[in-house]
Design a protein around this motif. Structure first.
Motif, PDB file in Angstrom:
ATOM      1  N   THR A   5       5.508 -19.132  60.416  1.00 21.51           N
ATOM      2  CA  THR A   5       5.491 -17.680  60.483  1.00 21.51           C
ATOM      3  C   THR A   5       4.733 -17.168  59.265  1.00 21.51           C
ATOM      4  OG1 THR A   5       7.625 -17.640  61.595  1.00 21.51           O
ATOM      5  CG2 THR A   5       6.916 -15.598  60.543  1.00 21.51           C
ATOM      6  N   VAL A   6       3.750 -16.307  59.500  1.00 23.52           N
ATOM      7  CA  VAL A   6       2.983 -15.686  58.425  1.00 23.52           C
ATOM      8  C   VAL A   6       3.246 -14.193  58.493  1.00 23.52           C
ATOM      9  CG1 VAL A   6       0.675 -15.263  57.502  1.00 23.52           C
ATOM     10  CG2 VAL A   6       1.194 -17.466  58.583  1.00 23.52           C
ATOM     11  N   GLU A   7       3.732 -13.637  57.378  1.00 23.90           N
ATOM     12  CA  GLU A   7       4.031 -12.208  57.320  1.00 23.90           C
ATOM     13  C   GLU A   7       3.179 -11.552  56.249  1.00 23.90           C
ATOM     14  OE1 GLU A   7       8.182 -12.298  56.384  1.00 23.90           O
ATOM     15  OE2 GLU A   7       8.760 -12.379  58.487  1.00 23.90           O
ATOM     16  N   VAL A   8       2.625 -10.401  56.596  1.00 26.39           N
ATOM     17  CA  VAL A   8       1.873  -9.583  55.650  1.00 26.39           C
ATOM     18  C   VAL A   8       2.508  -8.202  55.683  1.00 26.39           C
ATOM     19  CG1 VAL A   8      -0.378  -8.629  55.044  1.00 26.39           C
ATOM     20  CG2 VAL A   8      -0.234 -10.885  56.118  1.00 26.39           C
ATOM     21  N   PRO A   9       3.213  -7.812  54.609  1.00 30.15           N
ATOM     22  CA  PRO A   9       3.889  -6.505  54.614  1.00 30.15           C
ATOM     23  C   PRO A   9       2.891  -5.352  54.679  1.00 30.15           C
ATOM     24  CG  PRO A   9       4.337  -7.719  52.577  1.00 30.15           C
ATOM     25  CD  PRO A   9       3.427  -8.555  53.399  1.00 30.15           C
ATOM     26  N   ILE A  18       4.741 -17.100  53.934  1.00 35.62           N
ATOM     27  CA  ILE A  18       4.591 -18.142  54.947  1.00 35.62           C
ATOM     28  C   ILE A  18       5.888 -18.941  54.997  1.00 35.62           C
ATOM     29  CG2 ILE A  18       3.246 -20.134  55.706  1.00 35.62           C
ATOM     30  CD1 ILE A  18       0.985 -19.062  53.890  1.00 35.62           C
ATOM     31  N   GLU A  19       6.355 -19.233  56.210  1.00 37.88           N
ATOM     32  CA  GLU A  19       7.587 -20.013  56.382  1.00 37.88           C
ATOM     33  C   GLU A  19       7.406 -21.045  57.487  1.00 37.88           C
ATOM     34  OE1 GLU A  19      12.341 -19.467  57.288  1.00 37.88           O
ATOM     35  OE2 GLU A  19      11.059 -17.707  57.261  1.00 37.88           O
ATOM     36  N   CYS A  20       7.900 -22.264  57.235  1.00 36.86           N
ATOM     37  CA  CYS A  20       7.945 -23.294  58.267  1.00 36.86           C
ATOM     38  C   CYS A  20       9.216 -23.050  59.065  1.00 36.86           C
ATOM     39  CB  CYS A  20       7.957 -24.690  57.642  1.00 36.86           C
ATOM     40  SG  CYS A  20       8.203 -26.004  58.876  1.00 36.86           S
ATOM     41  N   SER A  26       9.729 -21.940  52.630  1.00 36.25           N
ATOM     42  CA  SER A  26       8.866 -20.761  52.611  1.00 36.25           C
ATOM     43  C   SER A  26       8.332 -20.538  51.208  1.00 36.25           C
ATOM     44  CB  SER A  26       9.634 -19.519  53.083  1.00 36.25           C
ATOM     45  OG  SER A  26      10.659 -19.207  52.172  1.00 36.25           O
ATOM     46  N   GLU A  27       7.279 -19.743  51.164  1.00 32.90           N
ATOM     47  CA  GLU A  27       6.689 -19.369  49.885  1.00 32.90           C
ATOM     48  C   GLU A  27       6.092 -17.983  50.034  1.00 32.90           C
ATOM     49  OE1 GLU A  27       3.689 -21.134  46.461  1.00 32.90           O
ATOM     50  OE2 GLU A  27       4.169 -22.337  48.217  1.00 32.90           O
ATOM     51  N   GLU A  28       6.252 -17.182  48.997  1.00 32.00           N
ATOM     52  CA  GLU A  28       5.701 -15.838  48.997  1.00 32.00           C
ATOM     53  C   GLU A  28       4.620 -15.758  47.927  1.00 32.00           C
ATOM     54  OE1 GLU A  28       7.286 -11.280  48.514  1.00 32.00           O
ATOM     55  OE2 GLU A  28       8.576 -12.798  49.427  1.00 32.00           O
ATOM     56  N   PHE A  29       3.453 -15.299  48.322  1.00 28.44           N
ATOM     57  CA  PHE A  29       2.319 -15.186  47.424  1.00 28.44           C
ATOM     58  C   PHE A  29       2.132 -13.717  47.064  1.00 28.44           C
ATOM     59  CE2 PHE A  29       1.786 -18.935  50.007  1.00 28.44           C
ATOM     60  CZ  PHE A  29       1.431 -19.907  49.083  1.00 28.44           C
ATOM     61  N   GLN A  30       1.903 -13.452  45.814  1.00 32.10           N
ATOM     62  CA  GLN A  30       1.787 -12.083  45.309  1.00 32.10           C
ATOM     63  C   GLN A  30       0.518 -11.404  45.819  1.00 32.10           C
ATOM     64  OE1 GLN A  30       4.268 -10.601  43.631  1.00 32.10           O
ATOM     65  NE2 GLN A  30       5.337 -12.522  44.033  1.00 32.10           N
ATOM     66  N   PRO A  31       0.499 -10.061  45.836  1.00 28.44           N
ATOM     67  CA  PRO A  31      -0.703  -9.340  46.245  1.00 28.44           C
ATOM     68  C   PRO A  31      -1.899  -9.741  45.388  1.00 28.44           C
ATOM     69  CG  PRO A  31       1.130  -7.841  46.038  1.00 28.44           C
ATOM     70  CD  PRO A  31       1.592  -9.173  45.498  1.00 28.44           C
ATOM     71  N   GLY A  32      -3.060  -9.673  45.977  1.00 28.55           N
ATOM     72  CA  GLY A  32      -4.286 -10.008  45.266  1.00 28.55           C
ATOM     73  C   GLY A  32      -4.876 -11.335  45.709  1.00 28.55           C
ATOM     74  N   TYR A  33      -4.077 -12.182  46.331  1.00 29.80           N
ATOM     75  CA  TYR A  33      -4.584 -13.450  46.835  1.00 29.80           C
ATOM     76  C   TYR A  33      -5.154 -13.238  48.229  1.00 29.80           C
ATOM     77  CZ  TYR A  33      -2.159 -15.939  43.103  1.00 29.80           C
ATOM     78  OH  TYR A  33      -1.745 -16.400  41.893  1.00 29.80           O
ATOM     79  N   ARG A  34      -6.373 -13.624  48.450  1.00 31.15           N
ATOM     80  CA  ARG A  34      -6.975 -13.530  49.780  1.00 31.15           C
ATOM     81  C   ARG A  34      -6.820 -14.841  50.533  1.00 31.15           C
ATOM     82  NH1 ARG A  34      -8.821  -8.809  51.339  1.00 31.15           N
ATOM     83  NH2 ARG A  34      -9.608  -7.452  49.732  1.00 31.15           N
ATOM     84  N   SER A  35      -6.816 -15.950  49.810  1.00 28.09           N
ATOM     85  CA  SER A  35      -6.619 -17.273  50.417  1.00 28.09           C
ATOM     86  C   SER A  35      -5.481 -17.974  49.681  1.00 28.09           C
ATOM     87  CB  SER A  35      -7.879 -18.134  50.307  1.00 28.09           C
ATOM     88  OG  SER A  35      -8.899 -17.595  51.107  1.00 28.09           O
ATOM     89  N   LEU A  47      -1.143 -25.852  54.952  1.00 31.65           N
ATOM     90  CA  LEU A  47      -1.860 -24.800  55.664  1.00 31.65           C
ATOM     91  C   LEU A  47      -2.649 -23.980  54.669  1.00 31.65           C
ATOM     92  CD1 LEU A  47       0.945 -23.353  57.948  1.00 31.65           C
ATOM     93  CD2 LEU A  47      -0.771 -25.024  58.554  1.00 31.65           C
ATOM     94  N   GLU A  48      -3.875 -23.655  55.014  1.00 26.61           N
ATOM     95  CA  GLU A  48      -4.662 -22.743  54.205  1.00 26.61           C
ATOM     96  C   GLU A  48      -4.854 -21.469  55.009  1.00 26.61           C
ATOM     97  OE1 GLU A  48      -9.041 -22.559  52.213  1.00 26.61           O
ATOM     98  OE2 GLU A  48      -7.911 -24.440  52.047  1.00 26.61           O
ATOM     99  N   ILE A  49      -4.366 -20.370  54.470  1.00 28.66           N
ATOM    100  CA  ILE A  49      -4.407 -19.078  55.155  1.00 28.66           C
ATOM    101  C   ILE A  49      -5.338 -18.159  54.390  1.00 28.66           C
ATOM    102  CG2 ILE A  49      -3.040 -17.105  55.944  1.00 28.66           C
ATOM    103  CD1 ILE A  49      -2.139 -19.706  57.235  1.00 28.66           C
ATOM    104  N   THR A  50      -6.252 -17.496  55.112  1.00 26.75           N
ATOM    105  CA  THR A  50      -7.155 -16.519  54.509  1.00 26.75           C
ATOM    106  C   THR A  50      -6.915 -15.173  55.183  1.00 26.75           C
ATOM    107  OG1 THR A  50      -8.803 -18.218  54.081  1.00 26.75           O
ATOM    108  CG2 THR A  50      -9.559 -15.942  54.013  1.00 26.75           C
TER     109      THR A  50
END
Length: 64
Positions: A5-9, A18-20, A26-35, A47-50
């Motif tokens: 599951t990929v969530e973008v608020p 992103i959560e398996c 799961s892991e939450e990446f801070q704003p500002g990351y595009r990939s 998984l690499e998410i852009t």
């Protein structure tokens, strides 16, 4: 293969979460990351998410 599951608020500054679904990792990446790269130890996959924001997209011809 596992499901993820990929969530973008909503909002101006958006992070990525992103959560398996199978293993609950799961892991939450801070704003500002595009990939981002997410690794689930249970699956053994990375998984690499852009993130592409369609509202910020501009035709390259406009940049001239």
């Amino acid at each position: 293969m596992s499901n993820y599951t990929v969530e973008v608020p909503d909002g101006q500054e958006r992070g990525i979460r992103i959560e398996c679904d199978e293993h609950g990792e799961s892991e939450e990446f801070q704003p500002g990351y595009r990939s981002v790269a997410f690794h689930c130890d249970g699956c053994g996959f990375e998984l690499e998410i852009t993130l592409h924001d369609l509202h910020e997209w501009r035709d390259l011809g406009e940049m001239c």
